[in-house]
Design a protein around this motif. Structure first.
Motif, short mmCIF file in Angstrom:
data_model
loop_
_atom_site.label_atom_id
_atom_site.label_comp_id
_atom_site.label_asym_id
_atom_site.label_seq_id
_atom_site.Cartn_x
_atom_site.Cartn_y
_atom_site.Cartn_z
N GLU A 1 66.58 50.61 30.52
CA GLU A 1 65.73 51.49 30.56
C GLU A 1 64.63 50.89 30.90
O GLU A 1 63.73 51.48 31.71
CB GLU A 1 66.03 52.24 29.58
N ASP A 2 64.08 50.07 30.81
CA ASP A 2 62.50 49.73 30.82
C ASP A 2 62.41 48.79 32.56
O ASP A 2 61.55 49.63 32.56
CB ASP A 2 62.19 48.40 29.84
N LEU A 3 63.24 48.37 32.61
CA LEU A 3 63.48 47.70 33.66
C LEU A 3 64.02 48.75 35.05
O LEU A 3 63.09 48.87 36.20
CB LEU A 3 64.62 46.64 34.16
N LEU A 4 64.50 50.06 34.59
CA LEU A 4 64.52 51.06 35.49
C LEU A 4 63.00 51.60 36.07
O LEU A 4 62.91 52.72 36.71
CB LEU A 4 66.15 52.10 34.94
N GLU A 5 62.92 51.49 35.10
CA GLU A 5 60.81 52.77 35.12
C GLU A 5 60.34 51.36 36.00
O GLU A 5 59.81 52.52 36.55
CB GLU A 5 60.22 52.44 33.48
N ILE A 6 60.42 50.32 35.56
CA ILE A 6 59.54 49.15 36.50
C ILE A 6 59.58 49.63 37.74
O ILE A 6 59.36 49.85 39.00
CB ILE A 6 59.80 47.68 35.62
N TYR A 7 61.50 50.02 38.04
CA TYR A 7 62.13 49.39 39.45
C TYR A 7 61.92 50.63 40.24
O TYR A 7 60.91 50.53 41.35
CB TYR A 7 63.93 49.61 39.03
N HIS A 8 61.22 52.09 39.34
CA HIS A 8 61.11 53.53 39.91
C HIS A 8 59.44 53.49 41.29
O HIS A 8 60.20 54.05 41.20
CB HIS A 8 61.64 54.62 39.15
N GLN A 9 58.82 52.58 39.01
CA GLN A 9 56.94 53.03 39.46
C GLN A 9 56.54 52.00 40.73
O GLN A 9 55.80 51.95 41.72
CB GLN A 9 56.51 52.36 38.34
N LYS A 10 57.44 50.13 40.59
CA LYS A 10 57.07 49.23 41.59
C LYS A 10 58.05 49.62 42.97
O LYS A 10 57.66 49.15 44.03
CB LYS A 10 57.43 48.35 41.61
N CYS A 11 59.65 49.76 42.65
CA CYS A 11 59.57 49.78 44.04
C CYS A 11 59.91 51.05 44.77
O CYS A 11 60.60 50.72 46.60
CB CYS A 11 61.11 49.27 43.96
#
Length: 199
Positions: free
Chosen positions: A187-197
């Motif tokens: 879930e944390d990585l998905l949030e990072i993905y949506h913020q960065k990518c």
């Protein structure tokens, strides 16, 4: 969408699903349990996981800079989990393969040959130091970022080294997270993905 993953056992996740205490029918295959697979499933993406148990930052960099470099154009996202800086690899021309070494592995082996004696001097004789490990980690970190930038590839960089001072996107809370702990990580990585990518 195709996602490139690399790292150590924290990304390979071979430690999952191989509980020898359970009957064979109750054991589950780690390839379907690991966080990289579940992360891809949530994005409807294909997983390409090049991670391996006990691997080093040097090996992770060698993969993206040389062994897998020509294939990077086929990926839409790179996810790299860097590891402990005292790990290393070296090429054994007699066996014609890359071999891994770490403090953990060194402590388990005996001085059977000149390689054992060399690694003893490397870890105990002053060749390796925490400062060397810190600098080598930073070299790998910056090189991976530069390779992805030069190839216009979005990158998520994480680490299991809680002592690192580098600005990773995500720092794992511990090595070998359980299936439940990996759910939080996903879930944390998905949030990072949506913020960065996602623009």
């Amino acid at each position: 969408m195709q996602i490139y993953f690399d790292g150590c056992s924290n990304t390979r996740c071979g430690y999952m699903g191989n509980d020898a205490k359970k009957p064979p029918r109750q054991r589950r295959d780690h390839l379907y349990l690991r966080w990289s697979k579940k992360f891809c499933d949530k994005l409807g993406a294909e997983e390409y996981n090049f991670a391996g148990s006990g691997m080093s930052n040097h090996r992770i960099l060698r993969h993206i800079a040389q062994a897998q470099y020509d294939g990077l154009k086929y990926f839409d996202l790179i996810v790299i989990q860097m590891t402990f800086p005292h790990r290393f690899e070296w090429y054994d021309s007699r066996k014609n393969n890359w071999r891994k070494i770490s403090i953990e592995k060194f402590n388990k082996q005996k001085d059977k040959d000149e390689f054992g004696r060399f690694w003893r001097s490397y870890y105990q004789g002053g060749m390796y130091s925490d400062e060397y490990g810190r600098v080598h980690e930073e070299i790998c970190f910056n090189s991976i970022k530069s390779i992805c930038k030069a190839n216009n590839l979005p990158l998520i960089l994480l680490t299991c080294n809680t002592q690192s001072k580098l600005q990773f996107d995500y720092v794992m809370k511990k090595s070998h997270p359980t299936e439940e702990e990996q759910e939080t990580m996903i879930e944390d990585l998905l949030e990072i993905y949506h913020q960065k990518c996602i623009k």
